[in-house]
Scaffold this motif. Sequence first.
Motif, PDB file in Angstrom:
ATOM      1  N   THR A 235       0.840  -1.191   0.000  1.00 16.37           N
ATOM      2  CA  THR A 235       0.000   0.000   0.000  1.00 16.37           C
ATOM      3  C   THR A 235       0.874   1.238   0.000  1.00 16.37           C
ATOM      4  OG1 THR A 235      -1.741  -1.160   1.222  1.00 16.37           O
ATOM      5  CG2 THR A 235      -1.813   1.251   1.234  1.00 16.37           C
ATOM      6  N   ASN A 236       0.545   2.200  -0.843  1.00 17.47           N
ATOM      7  CA  ASN A 236       1.281   3.456  -0.922  1.00 17.47           C
ATOM      8  C   ASN A 236       0.617   4.498  -0.026  1.00 17.47           C
ATOM      9  OD1 ASN A 236       2.737   5.750  -1.664  1.00 17.47           O
ATOM     10  ND2 ASN A 236       1.503   6.082  -3.500  1.00 17.47           N
ATOM     11  N   LEU A 237       1.310   4.872   1.032  1.00 12.42           N
ATOM     12  CA  LEU A 237       0.864   5.960   1.909  1.00 12.42           C
ATOM     13  C   LEU A 237       1.958   7.023   1.998  1.00 12.42           C
ATOM     14  CD1 LEU A 237      -0.934   4.108   4.858  1.00 12.42           C
ATOM     15  CD2 LEU A 237      -1.956   5.176   2.827  1.00 12.42           C
ATOM     16  N   ALA A 238       2.628   7.250   0.856  1.00 12.65           N
ATOM     17  CA  ALA A 238       3.761   8.187   0.832  1.00 12.65           C
ATOM     18  C   ALA A 238       3.350   9.607   0.464  1.00 12.65           C
ATOM     19  CB  ALA A 238       4.829   7.685  -0.143  1.00 12.65           C
ATOM     20  N   GLY A 239       2.041   9.854   0.269  1.00  8.20           N
ATOM     21  CA  GLY A 239       1.568  11.213   0.047  1.00  8.20           C
ATOM     22  C   GLY A 239       1.442  11.635  -1.395  1.00  8.20           C
ATOM     23  N   ALA A 240       1.852  10.796  -2.327  1.00 10.72           N
ATOM     24  CA  ALA A 240       1.753  11.098  -3.757  1.00 10.72           C
ATOM     25  C   ALA A 240       1.889   9.799  -4.531  1.00 10.72           C
ATOM     26  CB  ALA A 240       2.833  12.092  -4.191  1.00 10.72           C
ATOM     27  N   LYS A 241       1.618   9.846  -5.844  1.00 14.60           N
ATOM     28  CA  LYS A 241       1.793   8.660  -6.673  1.00 14.60           C
ATOM     29  C   LYS A 241       3.243   8.185  -6.611  1.00 14.60           C
ATOM     30  CE  LYS A 241      -1.825   9.629 -10.079  1.00 14.60           C
ATOM     31  NZ  LYS A 241      -2.112   9.881 -11.516  1.00 14.60           N
ATOM     32  N   GLN A 242       3.411   6.867  -6.565  1.00 12.44           N
ATOM     33  CA  GLN A 242       4.744   6.283  -6.506  1.00 12.44           C
ATOM     34  C   GLN A 242       4.828   5.074  -7.437  1.00 12.44           C
ATOM     35  OE1 GLN A 242       7.084   7.789  -4.844  1.00 12.44           O
ATOM     36  NE2 GLN A 242       5.754   9.193  -3.695  1.00 12.44           N
ATOM     37  N   ASN A 243       6.020   4.816  -7.942  1.00 16.53           N
ATOM     38  CA  ASN A 243       6.287   3.602  -8.700  1.00 16.53           C
ATOM     39  C   ASN A 243       6.773   2.525  -7.737  1.00 16.53           C
ATOM     40  OD1 ASN A 243       5.738   4.993 -11.122  1.00 16.53           O
ATOM     41  ND2 ASN A 243       7.843   5.723 -11.226  1.00 16.53           N
ATOM     42  N   LEU A 244       6.275   1.309  -7.921  1.00 14.87           N
ATOM     43  CA  LEU A 244       6.677   0.179  -7.098  1.00 14.87           C
ATOM     44  C   LEU A 244       7.160  -0.952  -7.999  1.00 14.87           C
ATOM     45  CD1 LEU A 244       3.695   0.075  -4.550  1.00 14.87           C
ATOM     46  CD2 LEU A 244       5.932   1.161  -4.236  1.00 14.87           C
ATOM     47  N   ALA A 245       7.819  -1.923  -7.408  1.00 13.29           N
ATOM     48  CA  ALA A 245       8.269  -3.085  -8.175  1.00 13.29           C
ATOM     49  C   ALA A 245       8.331  -4.295  -7.263  1.00 13.29           C
ATOM     50  CB  ALA A 245       9.633  -2.832  -8.805  1.00 13.29           C
ATOM     51  N   ILE A 246       8.204  -5.464  -7.869  1.00 12.92           N
ATOM     52  CA  ILE A 246       8.443  -6.743  -7.200  1.00 12.92           C
ATOM     53  C   ILE A 246       9.712  -7.331  -7.793  1.00 12.92           C
ATOM     54  CG2 ILE A 246       7.638  -9.116  -6.886  1.00 12.92           C
ATOM     55  CD1 ILE A 246       4.796  -8.077  -6.977  1.00 12.92           C
ATOM     56  N   GLY A 247      10.568  -7.839  -6.927  1.00 11.89           N
ATOM     57  CA  GLY A 247      11.782  -8.491  -7.387  1.00 11.89           C
ATOM     58  C   GLY A 247      12.097  -9.692  -6.521  1.00 11.89           C
ATOM     59  N   PHE A 248      13.252 -10.316  -6.776  1.00 11.94           N
ATOM     60  CA  PHE A 248      13.706 -11.422  -5.937  1.00 11.94           C
ATOM     61  C   PHE A 248      15.094 -11.108  -5.395  1.00 11.94           C
ATOM     62  CE2 PHE A 248      15.389 -12.679 -10.090  1.00 11.94           C
ATOM     63  CZ  PHE A 248      16.650 -13.173  -9.788  1.00 11.94           C
ATOM     64  N   MET A 249      15.361 -11.622  -4.202  1.00 11.09           N
ATOM     65  CA  MET A 249      16.621 -11.361  -3.528  1.00 11.09           C
ATOM     66  C   MET A 249      17.643 -12.434  -3.884  1.00 11.09           C
ATOM     67  SD  MET A 249      15.951  -8.577  -1.853  1.00 11.09           S
ATOM     68  CE  MET A 249      17.527  -8.521  -0.996  1.00 11.09           C
ATOM     69  N   GLY A 250      18.708 -12.037  -4.548  1.00 13.13           N
ATOM     70  CA  GLY A 250      19.809 -12.959  -4.780  1.00 13.13           C
ATOM     71  C   GLY A 250      20.554 -13.227  -3.486  1.00 13.13           C
ATOM     72  N   HIS A 251      21.297 -14.330  -3.433  1.00 13.28           N
ATOM     73  CA  HIS A 251      22.016 -14.695  -2.215  1.00 13.28           C
ATOM     74  C   HIS A 251      23.010 -13.604  -1.847  1.00 13.28           C
ATOM     75  CE1 HIS A 251      23.742 -17.224   0.861  1.00 13.28           C
ATOM     76  NE2 HIS A 251      24.940 -17.009   0.362  1.00 13.28           N
TER      77      HIS A 251
END
Length: 215
Positions: A117-133
């Motif tokens: 959820t974006n509660l940063a006060g303005a439109k924001q870009n988000l992304a999903i990624g994976f964590m490498g070791h």
Amino acid sequence: MSNESAPFVKNLIFQSKDLGKQSDLMLVFDGKVDGMGDHFPVVWRVSTFGDEGPYQMKATYRSQLAFTKPQVEHGSVIGAATAVEINAGQQTILTKTGNVFKFSAPVKGTSSYLKATNLAGAKQNLAIGFMGHGALLPTPMLYFKNVGDDDFVTAHFKPMLRAYVTSDYQETEIWKNSPTNSTFLWEEDLTDLDETTTWNLTWDGHTGRYTIAQA
């Protein structure tokens, strides 16, 4: 992936020998994603295979997912302002204090989906990624553009990886349009694969068709 499951690792090796035509192989997670939000896949790997001799590309996926506040330049993800690891069924909130963005610690949600959820006060870009070791920031896979304030994105992510032969894209580029001159020639749900698999890339000079088959 359940909250109790340890992250799994999948090592993929793509190889060719005397392919017959110099070709760029691209890997991207662009299969159907259940959830909400205007999203685009991010190109994971691109490698050039020469027309003669042996060539190889290695790619390693780790199932630990993360939400990020991506940094984007010229249509490519170049980094992240912040990130948080998250598991299926968890949710997090993005806030901003001064110039600093922060995700809240993930908590159990009301469904099996990932949620931010974006509660940063303005439109924001988000992304999903994976964590490498050992990585501090995730490798981006899906990009969500202009998520509204007090709005959210959800996703039921399956690591459905596709391979294309195309020279139109670079690694970490946000893929907003389907390739104009090619369709995917290989697709696998990584959860179904052994920890390490090897795949042969071939090209038929008579038909012009590419094939990827397990070695």
